[in-house]
Each structure stands twice: as C-alpha cells, then as structure tokens.
Design a protein around this motif. Sequence first.
Motif, PDB file in Angstrom:
ATOM      1  N   PRO A 157      -2.346 -24.173 -12.369  1.00  0.00           N
ATOM      2  CA  PRO A 157      -1.574 -23.005 -12.804  1.00  0.00           C
ATOM      3  C   PRO A 157      -0.348 -22.725 -11.938  1.00  0.00           C
ATOM      4  CG  PRO A 157      -3.907 -22.517 -12.852  1.00  0.00           C
ATOM      5  CD  PRO A 157      -3.751 -23.869 -12.204  1.00  0.00           C
ATOM      6  N   ARG A 179      -2.263 -18.686 -15.275  1.00  0.00           N
ATOM      7  CA  ARG A 179      -3.717 -18.861 -15.152  1.00  0.00           C
ATOM      8  C   ARG A 179      -4.376 -19.056 -16.514  1.00  0.00           C
ATOM      9  NH1 ARG A 179      -2.967 -15.121 -10.913  1.00  0.00           N
ATOM     10  NH2 ARG A 179      -3.362 -13.353 -12.290  1.00  0.00           N
ATOM     11  N   SER A 201       2.483 -15.691 -12.747  1.00  0.00           N
ATOM     12  CA  SER A 201       1.156 -16.109 -12.262  1.00  0.00           C
ATOM     13  C   SER A 201       0.042 -15.776 -13.241  1.00  0.00           C
ATOM     14  CB  SER A 201       0.856 -15.459 -10.911  1.00  0.00           C
ATOM     15  OG  SER A 201       1.741 -15.947  -9.942  1.00  0.00           O
TER      16      SER A 201
END
Length: 145
Positions: free
Chosen positions: A34, A47, A43
């Motif tokens: 990721p 994920r 972020s």
Amino acid sequence: MTLTIWVDDWQIQCCGESFTPGDVVSWKLLEVDPEDYADIVGSERAREIDFREEHHGEGEGQDPTLVEVVSVAEVHCRYGVPQGATDNMNCPVPGTTVLVPVDEADGWAKARPDVRFVGYLVTARQARGGNSDDASGAEPPRSPS
C-alpha cells in the motif's frame, strides 16, 4: 469477495484492452505494498488496494484471475519536485488526488486542470466461468496473514 485493483495508465495504453463495469476480464493480479500508492491516492485509500494488474513480465508463470468489473474510477494527481529534493524528479504530490467515476477504461482520460491521469482504481469481484480461453478462474493470490 470484492477486490480493489490498481491498473496503471501505461499498462493499458501499451497493450491492454478497454473494459467497462459488467465485463469479465482475465488479469494477472499481483499483491501490492500500500505504501507504493499512498502518495497517489492517500494512505487510507491505498490500504484498500488488494492487487495491481500486470501484463508486462512480472509474475511470470502465475495464472490469470477471472474477475467481473463492478466499477471504475480514473485516478488523477498532481506531480512536482518535492521541496528540498536534490534532483528534478517529479513525484506525486500527496493530497492532490482526483477520482473520476467512468463507464469505460481505455487507458486515456480527458485532461483535467493541474493534475495528470495515472491509472484506474477498479472494484471487482471474482467471476465464475466466463468467456476467456486463457482464464484459469483461479483464486486471487492471497496475502500472508
């Protein structure tokens, strides 16, 4: 099971085939880190990415996975030279992502001000059966737990 798959703009531009929601496609899916996508999509959204589509050599010998495309979003972001960088290499600028839901992915996107098209986020689910001779229908690769 729903999957989120990254498709690079250049992969489909080079020799990929266009696809739309509802299509069943046969893709070689490789697991992702990721962090590789955090600057591009943030972020939290990074994920959510399970795999990336690959057809230029990596994952040789891996069977393709048959998936049904549920939705497609173009991903656009700004690129620039990071502050304090010692070279002039352009990198994604965090926080500049623009997602555009689309009805077809063909590798090309309408230009948008101040951002560059970099790929697609595809929501898909594993398909059963289908119309592809080279599709194995194999389970997507599993992440080690």
